[in-house]
Design an enzyme around this catalytic site. Structure first.
Site, short mmCIF file in Angstrom:
data_model
loop_
_atom_site.label_atom_id
_atom_site.label_comp_id
_atom_site.label_asym_id
_atom_site.label_seq_id
_atom_site.Cartn_x
_atom_site.Cartn_y
_atom_site.Cartn_z
N HIS A 84 0.86 -1.20 0.00
CA HIS A 84 0.00 0.00 0.00
C HIS A 84 0.89 1.24 0.00
O HIS A 84 2.11 1.13 0.08
CB HIS A 84 -0.97 -0.01 1.19
N HIS A 86 1.49 3.94 2.03
CA HIS A 86 2.01 4.71 3.16
C HIS A 86 3.53 4.81 3.10
O HIS A 86 4.21 3.90 2.63
CB HIS A 86 1.58 4.08 4.49
N ASP A 88 5.75 4.45 5.31
CA ASP A 88 6.51 3.40 5.99
C ASP A 88 6.52 2.09 5.19
O ASP A 88 7.10 1.10 5.63
CB ASP A 88 6.01 3.18 7.42
N HIS A 89 5.93 2.13 3.98
CA HIS A 89 5.97 0.97 3.09
C HIS A 89 6.55 1.28 1.71
O HIS A 89 7.00 0.38 1.02
CB HIS A 89 4.58 0.35 2.95
N ASP A 206 0.33 -8.64 10.42
CA ASP A 206 0.47 -7.30 10.99
C ASP A 206 0.22 -7.35 12.50
O ASP A 206 -0.83 -7.78 12.96
CB ASP A 206 -0.55 -6.39 10.29
N VAL A 376 -9.65 6.49 14.33
CA VAL A 376 -9.67 5.04 14.53
C VAL A 376 -8.44 4.47 13.82
O VAL A 376 -7.96 5.01 12.83
CB VAL A 376 -10.96 4.38 13.99
N SER A 377 -7.95 3.39 14.35
CA SER A 377 -6.71 2.80 13.84
C SER A 377 -6.93 2.16 12.47
O SER A 377 -8.05 1.80 12.10
CB SER A 377 -6.20 1.75 14.83
N GLY A 378 -5.83 1.99 11.76
CA GLY A 378 -5.87 1.28 10.48
C GLY A 378 -5.44 -0.16 10.60
O GLY A 378 -5.25 -0.83 9.58
N HIS A 379 -5.30 -0.64 11.85
CA HIS A 379 -4.74 -1.98 12.05
C HIS A 379 -5.70 -2.87 12.83
O HIS A 379 -6.45 -2.40 13.69
CB HIS A 379 -3.42 -1.89 12.80
N ASP A 452 20.69 11.97 6.13
CA ASP A 452 20.94 13.29 6.72
C ASP A 452 21.26 14.23 5.57
O ASP A 452 22.37 14.23 5.04
CB ASP A 452 22.12 13.19 7.69
#
EC number: 3.1.-.-
Length: 561
Positions: A84, A86, A88-89, A206, A376-379, A452
């Site tokens: 997906h 996001h 972090d992916h 997950d 609300v969470s996505g998990h 950095d």
């Protein structure tokens, strides 16, 4: 249950016919998700995300997965599958493509569109990409992939079943089981059940919400709360959420339309992502609702809504600049309402509360998860995970995506329904699936890779430690000139400090100690400048610690005259 051990040795050669699974990120932290699957000498990568720095990472922009153990084998990579869109992916993908630019990219329409925008920002040409959707099957080398619809906090998320000669792996990606999603696209448990009937040899699940009992509430649960905020607000409303949370933005746009307000996006990533989502049909913008944010100044405050990035308190985000009153065209006013429509990512709490306090100082009313049901969470929570384990009935389970406590909670859930072989791993811990049994096979080097500025991987943990000392304890430089022939110190030591003392005169008391210590060393025949510098460091360090209870960075310079 297997536990990774810090003393694990390098893995032996993969047994013929076996499947090797190596996580490069995402196991032990929430973010920088990336896993390699190896079969028959070929590699398949799933996800390539970033982790955002915390307070103890000064000067760091991003943290990447550590794929150094396969760096010399990137030509063996068949494809990179992105579950997906996001950060972090997908966020580390440009850095991977700098090392091998023609890796085929596989993902859903929205995921690849968001990634394509990111690649253009990095001035990388788009490599071959394959747009897939739920129900599709496609093969890359020895990996036969099938995609399954899952519900998450971004549209178009997919789980992936990976069939190989060693067995079938089902990787959930990030998911939950919202039964009333805004877009009507639910997690396909029928496909999970069908795969379970065929036989799932390894289930990667997950873990992010595994500690939370019950079921994650539906996204629709927050609609009445957003509506109430709009109903009660008499001035401008500023909503902060993730720049990729299309469903949350949809709810805000619908509420704005219902309450006759106009919406402007603030923050480059919000403008970019929502433009992509709208163009592809994932975001439905009501008529006469969206305007350029700068045009809102001409609209009465009671008809304004600003949709902003910065829900995690990021220092350079739009919301942080608004809270500090340094934003170039948005100025917080008394009576404004600020809605933080997101969760608190672990490690970001202090930054978020700084922003909340800053906004409150200027008279804004701040509505957040701590005082209203605005997120609300996505998990998937524990109840949903139990359902999945009972439906899939996998032979082996590998909890992924989460901190250690999350993965341990997930492992306990799997064991509670009778799944005996649950393997707990961390980043770099190699898990082999051989003859239907998954087990820890060793460990490869796997640390944090810091970005950095334009530098990637040049910053070490030691560098960060030095930066923290500089930031918290200060800096002292000492310059001393010595005459090694006569064995004396020429003049008085020159001492300067930053972040430690306002007046360098505080060091007058310790200068004679520095001189006498150096002359004693010189009298004993020591002329090596390094040893003399260490003497200066010890004398200053002891004095500072004793008189000020501080441990600043001390840089001594000894010059021979």
């Amino acid at each position: 249950m297997s536990h990774p051990h810090p003393e694990l040795s390098a893995p032996k050669k993969l047994k013929k016919g076996g499947l090797r699974v190596t996580p490069f990120g995402g196991l032990g932290e929430v973010g920088r998700n990336m896993t390699a699957f190896e079969y028959d000498g070929r590699l398949l990568l799933v996800d390539c995300g970033v982790l955002f720095p915390e307070d103890h990472h000064p000067g760091v922009d991003l943290i990447l997965p550590d794929w150094s153990s396969i760096r010399d084998r990137l030509d063996s990579v068949e494809a990179l599958v992105l579950t997906h869109g996001h950060e972090d992916h997908i966020g580390a993908t440009p850095y991977l493509l700098r090392e091998r630019g023609d890796i085929p990219l596989v993902g859903s329409e929205l995921t690849l569109a968001l990634l394509g925008s990111k690649l253009r920002e990095h001035r990388l040409r788009e490599t071959t990409h394959y747009v897939v959707k739920e129900g599709m099957r496609i093969s890359f080398g020895p990996f036969d992939l099938e995609f399954v619809a899952v519900n998450h906090s971004i549209p178009d998320a997919l789980a992936v079943a990976i069939r190989t000669g060693a067995g079938t792996v089902l990787h959930t990606g990030d998911f939950k089981m919202d039964q009333l999603p805004l877009d009507g696209r639910i997690t396909d448990l029928r496909a999970f059940a069908r795969l379970g009937e065929e036989g799932v040899d390894l289930f990667l699940v997950d873990s992010t919400n595994a500690e939370t009992p019950g079921f994650t509430p539906s996204e629709k649960k927050i609609t009445p709360v957003i509506d109430q905020v709009f109903r009660e607000s008499t001035q401008r409303i500023i909503v902060a959420c993730f720049a990729s949370h299309v469903h949350r933005v949809q709810q805000v746009l619908d509420a704005a339309h219902a309450h006759e307000r106009q919406v402007g996006y603030v923050g480059r990533s919000m403008v970019r992502n929502m433009g992509i989502a709208r163009d592809l049909g994932y975001l439905k913008v009501p008529p006469n609702t969206l305007v350029d944010a700068k045009e809102l100044a001409d609209i009465p405050p009671q008809h304004q809504v600003l949709l902003s990035t910065g829900s995690q308190g990021e220092p350079m985000s739009a919301l942080s600049r608004i809270a500090q009153r340094t934003h170039n065209f948005v100025h917080i006013e008394e009576g404004d309402t600020v809605l933080l429509a997101s969760s608190l990512i672990p490690g970001n709490e202090n930054a978020v509360y700084r922003v909340i306090n800053g906004l409150s100082r200027w008279g804004a009313r701040v509505v957040h998860k701590g005082n209203a049901m605005v997120h609300v969470s996505g998990h998937a929570s524990a109840g949903e995970l139990l359902y999945c384990y009972n439906i899939v009935r996998p032979k082996n389970v590998l909890p992924v995506h989460g901190e250690i406590r999350h993965m341990q909670a997930n492992a306990a859930l799997a064991r509670s329904v009778g799944i005996e072989n649950v393997v707990l791993a961390e980043d770099g811990v190699v898990v082999d699936l051989v003859d239907g049994v998954a087990s820890v096979a060793g460990k490869v080097p796997c640390g944090y890779v810091f970005v950095d500025g334009s530098s990637v991987g040049d910053i070490t943990e030691s560098d960060l430690k030095d930066r923290l000392i500089l930031g918290e304890e200060g800096f002292i430089s000492v310059i001393v000139v010595v005459d090694t022939v006569s064995g004396t110190v020429s003049g008085r030591p020159e001492v300067h400090a930053r972040g430690f003392a306002e007046d360098d005169k505080v060091f007058e008391d310790v200068k004679p100690d520095v001189v006498s210590a150096l002359e004693r060393m010189l009298a004993e025949g020591t002329t090596d400048t390094y040893q003399l510098q260490q003497t200066v460091r010890r004398v200053i360090g002891r004095w500072v610690n004793k008189t000020h209870r501080r441990r600043p960075m001390i840089i001594p310079v000894v010059i021979e005259s």
